[in-house]
Write a protein that holds these residues in place. Structure first.
Motif, short mmCIF file in Angstrom:
data_model
loop_
_atom_site.label_atom_id
_atom_site.label_comp_id
_atom_site.label_asym_id
_atom_site.label_seq_id
_atom_site.Cartn_x
_atom_site.Cartn_y
_atom_site.Cartn_z
N GLY A 55 0.85 -1.18 0.00
CA GLY A 55 0.00 0.00 0.00
C GLY A 55 0.89 1.23 0.00
O GLY A 55 2.10 1.11 -0.12
N PHE A 56 0.29 2.40 0.13
CA PHE A 56 1.05 3.65 0.04
C PHE A 56 1.05 4.35 1.39
O PHE A 56 0.49 5.43 1.56
CB PHE A 56 0.48 4.52 -1.08
CG PHE A 56 0.71 3.89 -2.43
CD1 PHE A 56 1.86 4.17 -3.14
CD2 PHE A 56 -0.19 2.98 -2.95
CE1 PHE A 56 2.11 3.56 -4.37
CE2 PHE A 56 0.05 2.36 -4.17
CZ PHE A 56 1.19 2.65 -4.88
N GLU A 57 1.69 3.69 2.38
CA GLU A 57 1.67 4.18 3.76
C GLU A 57 2.32 5.55 3.89
O GLU A 57 3.32 5.83 3.25
CB GLU A 57 2.42 3.20 4.69
CG GLU A 57 1.83 1.81 4.74
CD GLU A 57 2.59 0.81 3.87
OE1 GLU A 57 2.81 -0.31 4.34
OE2 GLU A 57 2.95 1.15 2.73
N GLU A 58 1.74 6.36 4.78
CA GLU A 58 2.22 7.73 5.03
C GLU A 58 3.62 7.76 5.64
O GLU A 58 4.33 8.73 5.49
CB GLU A 58 1.26 8.44 5.99
CG GLU A 58 0.10 9.15 5.31
CD GLU A 58 0.54 10.27 4.34
OE1 GLU A 58 1.52 10.99 4.62
OE2 GLU A 58 -0.09 10.39 3.28
N ASP A 59 4.00 6.69 6.38
CA ASP A 59 5.27 6.74 7.10
C ASP A 59 6.43 6.13 6.31
O ASP A 59 7.52 5.96 6.83
CB ASP A 59 5.13 6.06 8.47
CG ASP A 59 4.72 4.59 8.34
OD1 ASP A 59 4.28 4.17 7.24
OD2 ASP A 59 4.84 3.86 9.34
N LEU A 76 6.18 7.93 0.05
CA LEU A 76 5.59 6.91 -0.82
C LEU A 76 4.16 7.30 -1.20
O LEU A 76 3.72 7.08 -2.33
CB LEU A 76 5.62 5.55 -0.10
CG LEU A 76 4.98 4.36 -0.80
CD1 LEU A 76 5.64 4.08 -2.16
CD2 LEU A 76 5.03 3.12 0.08
N SER A 77 3.44 7.93 -0.26
CA SER A 77 2.03 8.29 -0.51
C SER A 77 1.86 9.28 -1.67
O SER A 77 0.80 9.37 -2.26
CB SER A 77 1.41 8.86 0.76
OG SER A 77 2.17 9.95 1.23
N ALA A 78 2.94 10.00 -2.03
CA ALA A 78 2.86 10.95 -3.15
C ALA A 78 2.63 10.23 -4.48
O ALA A 78 2.27 10.86 -5.48
CB ALA A 78 4.14 11.78 -3.23
N SER A 105 12.16 3.55 5.72
CA SER A 105 11.27 3.76 6.88
C SER A 105 11.24 5.21 7.33
O SER A 105 10.46 5.58 8.18
CB SER A 105 11.79 2.91 8.05
OG SER A 105 13.05 3.43 8.48
N GLY A 106 12.16 6.03 6.78
CA GLY A 106 12.32 7.39 7.28
C GLY A 106 13.49 7.49 8.26
O GLY A 106 13.91 8.58 8.63
N HIS A 107 14.03 6.33 8.70
CA HIS A 107 15.11 6.32 9.71
C HIS A 107 16.24 5.40 9.30
O HIS A 107 16.95 4.88 10.14
CB HIS A 107 14.56 5.86 11.06
CG HIS A 107 13.29 6.54 11.44
ND1 HIS A 107 13.23 7.86 11.82
CD2 HIS A 107 12.01 6.09 11.44
CE1 HIS A 107 11.98 8.19 12.06
NE2 HIS A 107 11.22 7.15 11.83
N ASP A 108 16.41 5.16 8.01
CA ASP A 108 17.40 4.17 7.56
C ASP A 108 18.75 4.79 7.24
O ASP A 108 18.84 5.96 6.89
CB ASP A 108 16.90 3.44 6.31
CG ASP A 108 15.74 2.51 6.61
OD1 ASP A 108 15.75 1.90 7.69
OD2 ASP A 108 14.84 2.39 5.77
N ASP A 109 19.79 3.96 7.36
CA ASP A 109 21.11 4.30 6.84
C ASP A 109 21.22 3.74 5.43
O ASP A 109 20.76 2.63 5.17
CB ASP A 109 22.22 3.67 7.71
CG ASP A 109 22.60 4.57 8.88
OD1 ASP A 109 22.04 5.67 8.99
OD2 ASP A 109 23.46 4.16 9.67
N LEU A 110 21.83 4.51 4.55
CA LEU A 110 21.96 4.11 3.15
C LEU A 110 23.43 4.05 2.78
O LEU A 110 24.24 4.80 3.31
CB LEU A 110 21.27 5.14 2.24
CG LEU A 110 19.78 5.39 2.52
CD1 LEU A 110 19.29 6.59 1.73
CD2 LEU A 110 18.96 4.16 2.19
#
Length: 193
Positions: A55-59, A76-78, A105-110
């Motif tokens: 789905g297109f979760e807000e978080d 993702l929701s955009a 997740s908004g809190h990941d290391d890349l």
């Protein structure tokens, strides 16, 4: 499941989506179907990344990088739209191409890696959140003639596997890639010959 979505990202910076059930099922030995029969791609457009979402979760976020070192983070929701013809995922400079996309997740290391064996690690919050049609910011300083070839999201207990086109590989602990912050030079991840 069959009601999940597959999002297809193209080299031209566009995104298309299909429900899983809209993709024809084939046997293990069948040839499959050309993606151009499923998506309205332009002649020079190629699919460079595919992700499945329930789905297109807000978080959740989409982080995308281009060959020339631009990175972008958007909710993702955009991308939750009924439009079939494809949407702009990232605004590209002339001669650039969208290469890799990951859900975060908004809190990941890349970790982002280049063709010449350099890599940089940073926290995704170093990339400010941008709208769907925006361009993005610089991921790392590239050496002349270098380009980005991969991006990974680090998860606990995971190792980094680097493989050369000549077939050499090495595993390293993510701690060996100290966090640098976006737009640094990175570190030598692999000595190439």
């Amino acid at each position: 499941g069959s009601h999940d979505y597959v999002m297809f990202f193209s080299t031209l910076g566009r995104v298309y989506k299909l429900k899983c059930y809209e993709i024809p099922e084939g046997s293990r030995n069948s040839r499959g179907m050309n993606i151009k029969n499923l998506l309205p791609l332009q002649p020079e457009e190629k699919i460079s990344s595919m992700i499945r979402v329930t789905g297109f979760e807000e978080d959740k976020y989409l982080v995308m990088v281009t060959r020339n070192g631009v990175i972008k983070r958007t909710k993702l929701s955009a991308y939750d739209t009924a439009r079939k013809g494809g949407l702009i995922a990232i605004d590209l400079d002339e001669g650039d191409a969208l290469s890799w996309v990951r859900v975060t997740s908004g809190h990941d290391d890349l970790v982002v890696a280049t063709k010449k064996g350099w890599a940089i690690r940073f926290h995704e919050e170093d990339i400010r959140e941008l709208g769907r049609t925006a361009r993005g910011v610089r991921a790392m300083k590239l050496q002349p003639g270098d380009e980005l070839i991969d991006m990974s999201r680090l998860t606990d207990g995971q190792q980094i596997l680097a493989i050369t086109t000549g077939g050499y590989g090495k595993r390293t602990d993510p701690d060996q890639y100290r966090e640098q912050g976006r737009n640094g030079m990175g570190i030598r991840a692999m000595a190439l010959t």
